[in-house]
Design an enzyme around this catalytic site. Sequence first.
Site, PDB file in Angstrom:
ATOM      1  N   ASP A   1      57.996  62.665  33.617  1.00  0.00           N
ATOM      2  CA  ASP A   1      57.850  64.115  33.430  1.00  0.00           C
ATOM      3  C   ASP A   1      56.886  64.701  34.470  1.00  0.00           C
ATOM      4  O   ASP A   1      56.823  65.919  34.641  1.00  0.00           O
ATOM      5  CB  ASP A   1      57.314  64.422  32.019  1.00  0.00           C
ATOM      6  CG  ASP A   1      58.416  64.887  31.068  1.00  0.00           C
ATOM      7  OD1 ASP A   1      59.474  65.333  31.564  1.00  0.00           O
ATOM      8  OD2 ASP A   1      58.203  64.817  29.838  1.00  0.00           O
TER       9      ASP A   1
ATOM     10  N   LYS B   1      68.919  64.524  26.694  1.00  0.00           N
ATOM     11  CA  LYS B   1      68.389  63.601  27.706  1.00  0.00           C
ATOM     12  C   LYS B   1      68.980  62.199  27.521  1.00  0.00           C
ATOM     13  O   LYS B   1      69.373  61.545  28.480  1.00  0.00           O
ATOM     14  CB  LYS B   1      66.854  63.564  27.626  1.00  0.00           C
ATOM     15  CG  LYS B   1      66.213  64.857  28.143  1.00  0.00           C
ATOM     16  CD  LYS B   1      64.733  64.969  27.804  1.00  0.00           C
ATOM     17  CE  LYS B   1      64.213  66.365  28.130  1.00  0.00           C
ATOM     18  NZ  LYS B   1      62.817  66.577  27.738  1.00  0.00           N
TER      19      LYS B   1
ATOM     20  N   GLN C   1      58.130  63.843  24.172  1.00  0.00           N
ATOM     21  CA  GLN C   1      58.639  65.217  24.034  1.00  0.00           C
ATOM     22  C   GLN C   1      57.553  66.149  23.487  1.00  0.00           C
ATOM     23  O   GLN C   1      56.925  65.845  22.471  1.00  0.00           O
ATOM     24  CB  GLN C   1      59.882  65.221  23.119  1.00  0.00           C
ATOM     25  CG  GLN C   1      60.575  66.556  22.997  1.00  0.00           C
ATOM     26  CD  GLN C   1      61.196  67.036  24.315  1.00  0.00           C
ATOM     27  OE1 GLN C   1      61.775  66.268  25.069  1.00  0.00           O
ATOM     28  NE2 GLN C   1      61.032  68.323  24.611  1.00  0.00           N
TER      29      GLN C   1
END
Length: 294
Positions: free
Chosen positions: A119, A52, A96
């Site tokens: 997200d 990412k 994460q």
Amino acid sequence: MILLDGRQTSSKIKEEIAATVSKMKQHNQRVPHLAAVLVGMDGASMTYVGAKVKACELVGFESTLIKLPEDTSEQALLKQIDILNNNHEIDGYIVQLPLPKHIDEQKILMAIDPNKDVDGFHPTNVGKLTLDLPTFISATPYGIMELLERYDISTSGKHVVVIGRSHIVGRPMSILMSQKRKAGNATVTIAHSRTENLAAITKQADIVIAALGIPEFLTAEMVKDNAVIIDVGITRVPDNIKKKGYRIAGDVDFESVSKKASHITPVPGGVGPMTIAMLLKNTLQAREGFGDAH
Ligand code: NAD
């Protein structure tokens, strides 16, 4: 059979984002800035976060990686989140997953400012998605929608069977495809671990989205001729021939299903690369804002 090439499509999306960033730079505007919080040293998580951050560099975004030790307390992580929520230089950030067991994942996701939740996991954003309001769509379902759109797959009135009801893939996928939108307007069936006679259901599907995490689960006998097959699964399967000692397997038995499918995503190189591209797209969106609706 047409391969739905996630690598190529995601490269195209990244080029489009890079062009927008380059225009921002020309106009002396601040470029989008994504932060990622990684707690602990989980191998797969480190790989994902690394990819990412690398993708951010590629398109010209600013990125910040915050690495915290495995034994970070929930309180300390919440404090970090508060800092990110109040840092006006950061447009969006991700935490994460999975988090270490002593941290309540839901509590952490709830603490993220929904306007920075690229997200799309915060209940506010999931609610907006459900109501078809502008919001951050979680990157994997968003990537699948984009792939279907860019390959002009006809979905209106079609029967889509989604296998898996997780909050990050199956559930949002089923909602998106039933909505009035491009790559939507489908008749959706959502199947899960308690579904009976699954093969009889998948055999009726014009489009199958396999997101259950069981390698090579969907076989040729379970699909009809000319079905569109989207394979979300990513599982590390031990394989001594490979240098790393494992290979990446999808949820679809590609070998047999590809002979029947009209379109199919490979693993790797299908849904995976799309996920990262859409995270970047969400970050760009966070920088630009959703206007009054958000
Ligand atoms: P999950 O474990 O949270 O959910 C799996 C779902 O599959 C559950 O809803 C369960 O009911 C269903 N299921 C399990 N066994 C089943 C069976 N025999 N028949 C029917 N349904 C069954 O998984 P997830 O987080 O949604 O991820 C699914 C897969 O997708 C995993 O392999 C994961 O690694 C992968 N994934 C890939 C990406 C990507 O970027 N490509 C992103 C997220 C997840």
